[in-house]
Every structure is written in C-alpha cells, then in structure tokens.
Motif scaffolding. Structure first.
Motif, PDB file in Angstrom:
ATOM      1  N   SER A 171       0.874  -1.173   0.000  1.00  0.00           N
ATOM      2  CA  SER A 171       0.000   0.000   0.000  1.00  0.00           C
ATOM      3  C   SER A 171       0.910   1.221   0.000  1.00  0.00           C
ATOM      4  CB  SER A 171      -0.938   0.035   1.214  1.00  0.00           C
ATOM      5  OG  SER A 171      -0.221   0.343   2.400  1.00  0.00           O
ATOM      6  N   GLN A 172       0.437   2.288  -0.599  1.00  0.00           N
ATOM      7  CA  GLN A 172       1.269   3.484  -0.657  1.00  0.00           C
ATOM      8  C   GLN A 172       1.626   4.011   0.734  1.00  0.00           C
ATOM      9  OE1 GLN A 172      -0.196   7.220  -0.747  1.00  0.00           O
ATOM     10  NE2 GLN A 172       1.087   8.097  -2.374  1.00  0.00           N
ATOM     11  N   PRO A 173       0.660   4.119   1.671  1.00  0.00           N
ATOM     12  CA  PRO A 173       1.024   4.620   3.005  1.00  0.00           C
ATOM     13  C   PRO A 173       2.095   3.770   3.686  1.00  0.00           C
ATOM     14  CG  PRO A 173      -1.346   4.674   2.720  1.00  0.00           C
ATOM     15  CD  PRO A 173      -0.794   3.915   1.554  1.00  0.00           C
ATOM     16  N   LYS A 174       2.012   2.445   3.530  1.00  0.00           N
ATOM     17  CA  LYS A 174       3.007   1.565   4.155  1.00  0.00           C
ATOM     18  C   LYS A 174       4.384   1.794   3.531  1.00  0.00           C
ATOM     19  CE  LYS A 174       1.809  -2.574   5.270  1.00  0.00           C
ATOM     20  NZ  LYS A 174       1.359  -3.990   5.157  1.00  0.00           N
ATOM     21  N   ALA A 175       4.415   1.904   2.198  1.00  0.00           N
ATOM     22  CA  ALA A 175       5.690   2.136   1.513  1.00  0.00           C
ATOM     23  C   ALA A 175       6.312   3.451   1.961  1.00  0.00           C
ATOM     24  CB  ALA A 175       5.481   2.129   0.002  1.00  0.00           C
ATOM     25  N   LEU A 176       5.517   4.500   2.049  1.00  0.00           N
ATOM     26  CA  LEU A 176       6.029   5.809   2.463  1.00  0.00           C
ATOM     27  C   LEU A 176       6.529   5.774   3.902  1.00  0.00           C
ATOM     28  CD1 LEU A 176       3.367   8.199   0.863  1.00  0.00           C
ATOM     29  CD2 LEU A 176       5.718   7.805   0.088  1.00  0.00           C
ATOM     30  N   GLU A 177       5.804   5.080   4.765  1.00  0.00           N
ATOM     31  CA  GLU A 177       6.217   4.973   6.170  1.00  0.00           C
ATOM     32  C   GLU A 177       7.566   4.268   6.286  1.00  0.00           C
ATOM     33  OE1 GLU A 177       4.700   2.952  10.407  1.00  0.00           O
ATOM     34  OE2 GLU A 177       3.481   2.763   8.586  1.00  0.00           O
ATOM     35  N   CYS A 178       7.729   3.182   5.524  1.00  0.00           N
ATOM     36  CA  CYS A 178       8.999   2.448   5.566  1.00  0.00           C
ATOM     37  C   CYS A 178      10.152   3.306   5.054  1.00  0.00           C
ATOM     38  CB  CYS A 178       8.889   1.172   4.730  1.00  0.00           C
ATOM     39  SG  CYS A 178       7.727  -0.043   5.385  1.00  0.00           S
ATOM     40  N   LEU A 179       9.913   4.036   3.979  1.00  0.00           N
ATOM     41  CA  LEU A 179      10.952   4.906   3.418  1.00  0.00           C
ATOM     42  C   LEU A 179      11.358   5.974   4.425  1.00  0.00           C
ATOM     43  CD1 LEU A 179       9.538   5.292  -0.197  1.00  0.00           C
ATOM     44  CD2 LEU A 179      11.695   4.193   0.410  1.00  0.00           C
ATOM     45  N   ASN A 192      11.258   5.749   7.503  1.00  0.00           N
ATOM     46  CA  ASN A 192      11.977   5.103   8.612  1.00  0.00           C
ATOM     47  C   ASN A 192      13.367   4.610   8.201  1.00  0.00           C
ATOM     48  OD1 ASN A 192       9.888   5.508  10.429  1.00  0.00           O
ATOM     49  ND2 ASN A 192       8.915   3.536   9.996  1.00  0.00           N
ATOM     50  N   GLY A 193      13.746   4.901   6.974  1.00  0.00           N
ATOM     51  CA  GLY A 193      15.092   4.538   6.523  1.00  0.00           C
ATOM     52  C   GLY A 193      15.248   3.144   5.956  1.00  0.00           C
ATOM     53  N   GLU A 194      14.122   2.463   5.704  1.00  0.00           N
ATOM     54  CA  GLU A 194      14.190   1.128   5.122  1.00  0.00           C
ATOM     55  C   GLU A 194      14.218   1.212   3.599  1.00  0.00           C
ATOM     56  OE1 GLU A 194      11.756  -2.127   7.015  1.00  0.00           O
ATOM     57  OE2 GLU A 194      10.724  -0.387   7.850  1.00  0.00           O
ATOM     58  N   VAL A 195      14.974   0.325   2.977  1.00  0.00           N
ATOM     59  CA  VAL A 195      14.867   0.149   1.533  1.00  0.00           C
ATOM     60  C   VAL A 195      13.597  -0.653   1.277  1.00  0.00           C
ATOM     61  CG1 VAL A 195      15.868  -0.963  -0.495  1.00  0.00           C
ATOM     62  CG2 VAL A 195      17.348   0.233   1.127  1.00  0.00           C
ATOM     63  N   VAL A 196      12.756  -0.162   0.384  1.00  0.00           N
ATOM     64  CA  VAL A 196      11.487  -0.833   0.100  1.00  0.00           C
ATOM     65  C   VAL A 196      11.562  -1.460  -1.286  1.00  0.00           C
ATOM     66  CG1 VAL A 196       9.008  -0.548  -0.140  1.00  0.00           C
ATOM     67  CG2 VAL A 196      10.234   0.798   1.555  1.00  0.00           C
ATOM     68  N   ILE A 197      11.447  -2.773  -1.343  1.00  0.00           N
ATOM     69  CA  ILE A 197      11.501  -3.501  -2.609  1.00  0.00           C
ATOM     70  C   ILE A 197      10.066  -3.834  -3.014  1.00  0.00           C
ATOM     71  CG2 ILE A 197      12.514  -5.430  -3.847  1.00  0.00           C
ATOM     72  CD1 ILE A 197      14.584  -5.633  -1.568  1.00  0.00           C
TER      73      ILE A 197
END
Length: 234
Positions: free
Chosen positions: A111-119, A121-126
């Motif tokens: 989901s877009q909100p989850k992807a943005l939250e991870c980014l 937080n400094g996570e690489v999102v694949i």
C-alpha cells in the motif's frame, strides 16, 4: 543530491555471467552500491524485473496463456526481490519486500502509506510483483510505484550506459544522448521503456536517468549528480 529515488533493476542483469538465475557476485555488487547511497541518507524504493527466471511475453510466445504467463513473471520478481532483500540485510541495510499480490508471509501486501512509512523510517522498500495485474510490464510497475512513492527521479539501471540513437550492441555507429525529452523518445522510436511506462513518467513529470548499473560505483555517482548515463525529462 536526490532525497528519494525509485531504482529499476533488470532481472537479466542479476544473471551476471550465468545463463539463468541469480549470480551471487552480481547480487552482492548491487547490495553494496545500494548500501552506499542509503548511508548518504537517500530513501530508496526498488523494482526489479524477473527476466532471469521467467518472462511472461516469452512464455506466451512458447504457448503459455498470457494471463498465467504474466502471473508467473510476477512471481519471478518476488524471488529476485527476496534475494536482494537478503543481500541487503547481510550488508547491514534494513529492507522490506512489499508485494502487489497478497502472499504473506513471503512479503507484505503493498500500500502506498506503508511504503512511504517504511521509506521515512530509513528502510529500503523492494516493490515486487509488478502492478499485480497481467499485461503490464515491470517498467510500467516501476513508473507507477515511482509516482506513488513521490520519488524525485527514476534510476533505470541497465547493462548499457545510457540512451543511444540505436542499439549500441548491434550498431557500432550509435551515439549516446546526454539528455533527451520524452517526446524525442516517441518521435525517434527509441526503446527506453515501454510506451505505457514512458507516458506515465511524462504525464507525472518523473524524470528518468538511464545508466550502467553493472559498473560498481556508478549508482553513487548518479546520486551525487555526476554526468553519467542519459537524463530523460519533459
């Protein structure tokens, strides 16, 4: 320097010197390059193809049903995404695989909100499994995800060092563009990405830098603004 990027990687490039599958040396090189830009504070989303394992269009040409062939291709991208996540984790980089098809616990549903939250937080999102729909390429998937995560630029890592007037592997007289517009790509019939993907980038003003990802050190050079590769813009 870019704050947030969408890195599009070729599945075929993961083969390295092999004819199929994942070359561990190439995988490690990619992980090291990604680590370098993460340590600069760049937020990184990644879409990786599946052509080193299975490509839907090729399967259709061999008699597979296109719908199911594309689903198989989507699963191939998930395998590559898991491999890249493992390599990043082994290098001390936090990474998360989000899938466009529900397949927990293999990966979390995108989901877009989850992807943005991870980014944030400094996570690489694949971002794997393409768009989750058949008849769309991973190029289109990367355009869509790049727009959704509000990336500053799409970095298309290939085995070629930019966009040329013709295929440089077939035409030795081909010349490279330092910059080119989306309209010029249309008019010249250049194969940078498929038409749907290119149109999405143009309409949403998402520039693309096409560069050679297979040369270690190139990714951080692009991030720092060095003039390598080709910039595609409106």
């Amino acid at each position: 320097m870019y704050k947030r990027v969408l890195l599009k990687l070729s599945g075929e490039s993961l083969m390295g010197e092999q004819n199929y599958g994942i070359d561990n040396v190439r995988l490690e090189e990619y992980a090291q390059q990604i680590k370098e830009i993460v340590e600069l504070g760049v937020q990184v989303g990644i879409v990786i193809g599946g052509g080193n394992i299975f490509r839907g269009l090729s399967g259709a040409a061999k008699g597979f049903d296109r719908y199911q062939g594309d689903q198989m291709g989507m699963l191939a991208t998930v395998i590559n995404s898991l491999a890249l996540k493992s390599a990043l984790n082994n290098n001390g980089v936090k990474a998360r695989v989000l899938t466009a098809i529900k397949m927990e616990p293999v990966g979390e549903f995108y989901s877009q909100p989850k992807a943005l939250e991870c980014l944030e937080n400094g996570e690489v999102v694949i971002l794997s499994a393409g768009t989750g729909n058949p008849y769309f390429t991973t190029d289109t998937g990367s355009s869509l995800r790049g727009i959704e995560i509000k990336a500053d630029v799409m970095l298309k890592g290939t085995r070629v060092d930019g966009v040329y007037t013709a295929d440089p592997e077939k035409d030795p007289t081909a010349t490279k563009f330092d910059e080119i517009t989306f309209d010029e790509i249309y008019n010249r019939g250049l194969k940078v990405m498929d038409l749907t993907a290119t149109t999405m980038c143009k309409e949403n003003n998402l520039p693309i830098i096409v560069f050679d990802m297979d040369t270690p050190g190139n990714l951080i050079r692009v991030i720092k603004g060095e003039k390598i590769g080709t910039l595609v813009k409106c």
